[in-house]
Design a protein around this motif. Structure first.
Motif, short mmCIF file in Angstrom:
data_model
loop_
_atom_site.label_atom_id
_atom_site.label_comp_id
_atom_site.label_asym_id
_atom_site.label_seq_id
_atom_site.Cartn_x
_atom_site.Cartn_y
_atom_site.Cartn_z
N THR A 96 1.14 -1.15 0.25
CA THR A 96 -0.05 0.48 0.06
C THR A 96 0.91 1.29 0.02
O THR A 96 0.85 2.67 -0.54
CB THR A 96 -1.10 -0.22 1.51
N LEU A 97 2.10 1.44 0.74
CA LEU A 97 3.07 2.41 1.24
C LEU A 97 3.81 2.63 0.16
O LEU A 97 5.06 3.39 0.56
CB LEU A 97 3.15 2.75 2.23
N ILE A 98 3.55 1.98 -1.11
CA ILE A 98 5.32 2.40 -1.96
C ILE A 98 5.35 2.86 -3.33
O ILE A 98 4.17 3.08 -3.16
CB ILE A 98 5.62 0.56 -2.46
N ASP A 99 6.81 3.31 -3.27
CA ASP A 99 6.21 4.37 -3.96
C ASP A 99 5.56 5.64 -4.22
O ASP A 99 4.89 5.92 -5.26
CB ASP A 99 6.63 3.45 -5.49
N LEU A 100 5.41 5.83 -3.34
CA LEU A 100 4.39 7.11 -3.14
C LEU A 100 5.54 8.42 -3.06
O LEU A 100 6.34 8.70 -2.26
CB LEU A 100 3.74 7.25 -2.04
N ALA A 150 11.34 9.59 11.16
CA ALA A 150 12.16 8.63 10.33
C ALA A 150 13.74 8.69 10.78
O ALA A 150 14.34 7.31 11.13
CB ALA A 150 13.35 9.85 9.27
N ASN A 151 14.44 8.86 11.94
CA ASN A 151 14.93 8.15 13.24
C ASN A 151 14.44 8.66 14.75
O ASN A 151 14.01 9.94 14.67
CB ASN A 151 15.91 8.25 12.79
N LYS A 152 15.10 8.74 15.51
CA LYS A 152 15.07 8.82 17.13
C LYS A 152 15.32 10.75 17.31
O LYS A 152 14.40 11.52 17.87
CB LYS A 152 16.08 8.41 17.98
N SER A 153 16.10 11.20 15.87
CA SER A 153 16.66 12.84 15.85
C SER A 153 15.47 13.80 15.19
O SER A 153 15.93 14.48 15.00
CB SER A 153 18.15 12.69 16.14
N ILE A 175 0.89 14.87 4.43
CA ILE A 175 2.16 14.82 4.64
C ILE A 175 2.61 15.29 2.76
O ILE A 175 2.32 14.43 1.88
CB ILE A 175 3.12 13.51 4.06
N ASP A 176 3.44 16.68 2.99
CA ASP A 176 3.79 17.11 1.56
C ASP A 176 5.34 16.88 1.47
O ASP A 176 6.09 18.12 1.91
CB ASP A 176 3.27 18.48 1.42
N ILE A 177 5.68 16.00 0.63
CA ILE A 177 7.02 15.69 0.56
C ILE A 177 7.90 16.90 -0.14
O ILE A 177 8.65 18.08 0.03
CB ILE A 177 7.52 14.55 0.02
N PRO A 178 7.32 17.86 -1.18
CA PRO A 178 7.95 18.34 -2.25
C PRO A 178 8.25 20.44 -0.74
O PRO A 178 9.02 21.22 -0.90
CB PRO A 178 7.40 18.86 -3.43
N SER A 179 6.71 20.48 0.20
CA SER A 179 6.96 21.37 0.75
C SER A 179 7.86 21.03 1.94
O SER A 179 7.87 22.00 3.20
CB SER A 179 5.59 21.51 0.54
N ALA A 202 10.59 7.38 2.03
CA ALA A 202 11.50 6.80 2.15
C ALA A 202 12.13 6.32 2.94
O ALA A 202 12.76 4.83 3.69
CB ALA A 202 12.53 6.43 0.71
N ASP A 203 12.33 7.71 3.78
CA ASP A 203 13.28 7.99 4.91
C ASP A 203 12.58 6.91 6.90
O ASP A 203 12.91 6.21 7.60
CB ASP A 203 13.69 9.21 5.85
N VAL A 204 10.94 6.74 5.96
CA VAL A 204 10.10 6.41 6.58
C VAL A 204 9.56 4.83 6.57
O VAL A 204 9.71 3.80 7.52
CB VAL A 204 8.89 6.75 6.73
N PHE A 205 9.55 4.63 5.95
CA PHE A 205 9.03 3.99 4.82
C PHE A 205 10.13 2.98 3.79
O PHE A 205 10.47 3.41 3.65
CB PHE A 205 7.18 3.32 4.35
N SER A 206 10.63 1.36 4.30
CA SER A 206 11.11 0.61 3.74
C SER A 206 10.64 0.76 2.25
O SER A 206 9.72 0.11 1.86
CB SER A 206 11.88 -0.15 4.22
N THR A 207 12.06 0.91 1.40
CA THR A 207 11.75 0.40 -0.35
C THR A 207 12.11 -0.26 -0.18
O THR A 207 12.01 -1.54 -1.38
CB THR A 207 11.84 1.71 -0.95
#
Ligand SMILES: [Zn+2]
Length: 1021
Positions: A96-100, A150-153, A175-179, A202-207
């Motif tokens: 469901t959440l790949i290639d978004l 995306a990670n602890k920090s 979530i608006d990636i370009p902005s 891709a930093d959050v969901f493994s591709t």
């Protein structure tokens, strides 16, 4: 031909009654779901009795717990109830959440507990890489909370007031990636925003290993958090950042009132950078004057006004021709009597108002060209390495597809056909996924593409006998099985048992009360003996019948997808196999099913047909008109010609049921429509002209082409991608407003649409040898089709997005699950050589259209032409003639070849006059070993967006150069170029086609696999 013409005219006349559809009206039938194009939607779960994905992607959810419970609800009917104990939650498939590109989620929740820590959803890899919404707070924060980590920090969140309990509340998070922003909404109103979120999903969901992602609804990654105690309704996931308008639209439309599509027709949301409209940009800033023009037109036909007109620039600058935007009427009332009138155009950013004087000729006589050219068959042209012995992009792409196709198992492509006919699967047979899975209503579409692809692969692999034999075997096997299945339709299952052979008398399924589109293992009907003779498809006949009765497009059991679209692929594939191999059974299957189609459609009133073909997606029929006309050409059976005409899109072709205007009279009737639903119909129109000689069909195709290329085209050659209407698959709502209404956030340039544009273009060229046709062909072939394939596999694109810092998404590397574009791609890349050369029907002339290393076997003349070049890494090519004889050699002088076109024959320079954008005819008695060398120096040039001139693509010769980007961008990349000679501002290596402007690196778009900027914000200085 005479008799046929009379016959066809008679049919046309019969069809000319009633139902005056307004051309500006959007297509009927759930066109756009809440004003958002459905390619933007990833999944939608209504939760009204099941947890199936209601979208076409079939990403059905899975329930975890003892027993799933749906309860009655006053507001939404039946809703899902999650009790809040430890064993009840839902997961979504990992795909469901790949290639978004971006991500939006919305849904209704009725909380029954105010316990902190409950999660509406929690998507991610673990508690340090996830994205969640907690409606009443987490253990650390009180309040309605959305968080992306995306990670602890790198943790960003939004907190606002907790949502109330015991009340339905609509939640949305975007979530608006370009902005680089995330926003939350409650009941359609914004409640918070956070900036500087992680730059990629891709930093959050493994591709890499997608199974690492877990997508929970009602459960949290936090092991001690409570489960959700709530009622749920209508959970949706979008791949685009929904605008404030769109979120409000979804909320408002769910109040049980009639669907409000106003979010779709209102002004586009200003989510692209704005420019001052009165500021003259690019070359227009140097413009002093634009010439008035005079054009002639036939009575009743709108004039074809030139898109580009000569301009006068200050300081004797040699600027390009000027883009003029002319008004585009919605009917032909301006040209109904002979005489003259004038039209005023405009030049963006200036107050120049060029005039066109139109002279209307009163004789109403129409002349349309005859087809004088023909194509070579695929086995007559082979692709070769370049002059450095390197494989060309054409060969690379061809081989990616051919090798993977050779490994496919035909049983996968037959799986759903056997399933529909209730047959056993052979051992080891695996079904395809995506749009051919069990309950997908388009299943079988990939099989149609596959039939064409293996036919073309068979014809194209004369260079490798083993490979060619394997495709021959696949063709025979596929056809044998399809033939055997088709033989079962409409005949008794066992001697003496009941059956229905008449296609028009097909009953609904046994144990059912009506026709339905249930294809599930349990629900599918397999009573093939009742389906009418000749029937073949990967589903029972119900979808065809439901469509006639007004069914719309959608996921419910009383809705359909696009039955005739799927069928077109299958019939075209069977005919392709017949044509390359003479397989009679393939033709028999096609004939049987075409008879079935004709029997059903011939009984429908024409107003029903008009309504059906105007129904969004459901009425999409691919090129059924083309295939029926083609079958008529093969068999001479007039019913197929009549069948072809039943597919006429009356509104688009002829304006209305009275046939007063339409594309046939150069009225733009396709603005705002679904692009790939309609382009194949135009391809069908040129085929109809081919078989009927009726000039209106030629006019439809030729007028459409001119408008599509000049008023709707992006620089890579694609034509779809509207912001208004908000649908990435549609043409913009008004012609020549690409910046105002295009560049949809959901993407642009559906790859299928360009494939069909190229097909239309080469077909038109067979009638009219205008070089602009093959200029467009070259543009779309190099910059879209070649650019649509992944680096290391045959995975390929659906949309090709061209917003700043976009990236291409490729899918289907192993040919196991096909969207429409994946299906089209296996056709595209198995016939890349097909338009390099054409010939006259009388074999007296050869046309060299494209400069691609290749060998032509002109067997009809015992002549071989070898083309040796490294084009486009070189600006010259060499043709060597083997064999002899007198013929005209017509070589294309590309429109971009403005620095000259030079011809040498056997080392001697020829004094030949050529103009860019024409064909140069070289007539002589050719001798064995004659060498023709052509040189066409490349230069840099800009291709601006028609209504926003500073936004332009950079070309070097025919090759689109893309700026290589490291991340998504909100703003267009700015470049400053020398006003008198832009090449002065560009450095680099033409042999590699690698360039730089300042610190931006440019490569051919076909060699770009990361983020890119295809459009630049150009300032000339
Ligand atoms: Zn497509």
């Amino acid at each position: 031909m005479k008799m046929q013409t009379v016959l066809v005219r008679f049919i046309l006349f019969l069809g000319a009654f009633s139902l005056g559809n307004n051309i500006t009206k959007a297509q009927g039938g759930d066109q756009i779901l809440d004003g958002i194009g459905e390619t933007d939607m990833v999944a939608r779960y209504l939760f009204d009795g099941d947890i199936r994905d209601w979208s076409r992607n079939n990403l059905h959810a899975k329930f975890h717990g003892k027993e799933i419970e749906f309860v009655k609800d006053d507001r939404f009917g039946k809703v899902l109830s999650l009790p809040g104990d430890n064993a009840h939650f839902i997961t979504l498939p990992v795909e469901t959440l790949i290639d978004l590109e971006s991500l939006s989620i919305s849904g209704w929740v009725y909380l029954r507990s105010d316990q902190r820590g409950q999660h509406f959803f929690d998507f991610g890899q673990d508690a340090n890489k996830h994205f969640f919404v907690a409606p009443v707070g987490t253990h650390t924060h009180d309040g309605f909370q959305a968080s992306v980590t995306a990670n602890k920090s790198d943790k960003k969140g939004i907190v606002s007031a907790s949502i109330p309990t015991n009340k339905w509340t609509h939640l949305a998070v975007v979530i608006d990636i370009p902005s680089k922003s995330m926003s939350t909404y409650v009941d359609g109103k914004p409640t918070g925003e956070t900036k500087d979120i992680s730059s990629e999903l891709a930093d959050v969901f493994s591709t890499q290993s997608i199974e690492k992602n877990q997508l929970y609804i009602g459960k949290s990654w936090q092991s001690d958090a409570p489960y959700l105690n709530a009622l749920l309704h209508d959970f949706r996931i979008y791949r685009v950042p929904l605008s404030r308008n769109q979120v409000a639209g979804i909320y408002n439309n769910s109040w049980g009132v009639a669907v409000d599509v106003s979010v779709n027709v209102k002004e586009a949301k200003d989510d692209l950078p704005q420019f001052t409209l009165t500021h003259a940009q690019l070359y227009n800033a140097y413009l002093i004057d634009v010439a008035d023009i005079e054009v002639e037109t036939e009575l009743g036909h709108l004039p074809r006004l030139p898109a580009y007109v000569k301009g006068v620039y200050r300081d004797e600058m040699a600027g390009p021709k000027v883009r003029v935007l002319w008004p585009s009427p919605i009917d032909n009332s301006a040209v109904l009597s002979a005489g003259r009138y004038s039209i005023t155009g405009r030049v963006p950013g200036t107050d120049l108002k060029p005039k066109a004087i139109v002279i209307i000729k009163g004789d109403g006589q129409t002349t349309t060209p005859n087809s004088t050219l023909t194509t070579f068959s695929l086995d007559q042209i082979s692709l070769e390495t370049d002059t450095h012995d390197d494989e060309t992009k054409f060969m690379e792409n061809r081989d990616k597809f051919i090798t993977t196709l050779a490994k496919t198992d035909p049983n996968s492509f037959l799986y759903m056909f056997r399933n529909a006919f209730g047959q056993e699967q052979p051992e080891g047979a695996k079904p395809l996924g995506v749009w051919d899975s069990q309950d997908t209503k388009l299943r079988g579409h990939a099989t149609g593409h596959y039939l064409t692809a293996i036919a073309q692969a068979y014809a194209s692999t004369g260079y490798d006998n083993e490979l060619q034999d394997s495709f021959a075997e696949k063709m025979t096997y596929m056809v044998n099985i399809l033939y055997d299945l088709a033989q079962l339709s409409g005949k008794p299952k066992t001697p003496g048992s009941a059956y229905v052979s008449d296609p028009t008398a097909v009953p609904h399924g046994p144990d059912k009360s009506d026709y339905d589109s249930d294809l599930s293992e349990k629900g599918i009907r397999t009573d093939y003996w009742n389906w009418g003779e000749g029937f073949i498809s990967a589903y029972p006949p119900d979808q065809f019948i439901m469509l006639e009765k007004g069914a719309t497009y959608g996921g419910q059991l009383n809705q359909v997808w696009a039955p005739y679209y799927t069928l077109h692929k299958i019939l075209a594939g069977l005919i392709d196999i017949y044509e390359v191999s003479g397989n009679q059974k393939a033709l028999d299957v096609a004939v049987g099913m075409s008879d079935w189609v004709y029997a059903r459609l011939a009984q429908l009133p024409s107003d029903t047909l008009i309504k059906v073909w105007n129904t969004y997606i459901a009425g999409e029929f691919g090129g059924m008109n083309e295939t029926m006309a083609h079958l008529y050409r093969i068999t001479g059976e007039s019913n197929y010609l009549k069948a072809a005409q039943l597919f006429d899109n009356i509104d688009m072709f002829f304006g209305d049921a009275d046939r007063t205007h339409g594309l046939a009279k150069n009225v733009d009737t396709f603005r705002g429509l679904h692009a790939n639903q309609h382009i194949p119909q135009i391809v069908g129109s040129i085929e109809m002209y081919h078989v009927s000689n009726l000039p209106e069909y030629y006019k439809v195709a030729d007028n459409f082409w001119y408008k599509a290329v000049h008023d709707y085209m992006y620089s890579i050659g694609g034509v779809a991608g509207a912001r208004t209407p908000a649908n990435a698959e549609c043409f913009i709502s008004q012609p020549a407003t690409l910046y105002e209404n295009g560049f949809s956030a959901g993407g642009q340039n559906e790859t299928c649409a360009t494939y069909n544009m190229l097909k239309l273009t080469s077909n038109l060229f067979l009638f009219d040898q205008r070089a602009e046709l093959m200029d467009y062909y070259e543009r779309g072939l190099y910059n879209h089709i070649l650019a649509s394939v992944a680096e290391d596999s045959p995975a390929n694109t659906y949309h090709v997005p061209l917003r700043p810092g976009s990236s291409k998404q490729f899918s289907n590397p192993n040919m196991t699950g096909f969207t429409c574009c994946n299906g089209t791609a296996i056709e595209s890349s198995t016939k890349l050589q097909n338009s390099i050369y054409f010939k006259s029907k009388d074999d007296q002339a050869l046309y060299v259209n494209l400069y691609v290393p290749s060998t032509l076997n002109w067997t009809e003349r015992q002549v071989t032409v070898e083309q040796a070049t490294s084009f486009p890494k070189e600006d010259h090519t060499r043709l060597t003639i083997k064999g002899s004889g007198k013929f005209d050699l017509n070589v294309r002088v590309p429109g971009w070849a403005t620095k000259g076109f030079f011809v040498m024959i056997n080392g001697k320079e020829q004094k030949l006059v050529s103009t860019p954008g024409s064909y140069l005819k070289i007539s002589r008695e050719w001798k064995d070993g004659d060498i023709i060398e052509l040189k066409m120096p490349f230069q840099f040039h800009l291709d601006p967006v028609m209504d926003q001139q500073n936004l332009a693509s950079l070309f070097y010769g025919p090759i689109l150069l893309a700026a290589q980007e490291s991340e998504a961008r909100k703003e267009w990349r700015k470049v400053i170029l020398d006003a008198n000679d832009i090449s002065k501002s560009i450095k680099g290596n033409p042999k590699k086609l690698h360039f730089t402007i300042g610190d931006a690196v440019f490569k051919p778009f076909y060699d770009t696999y990361g983020r890119h900027s295809v459009y630049l914000d150009v300032t000339l200085k």
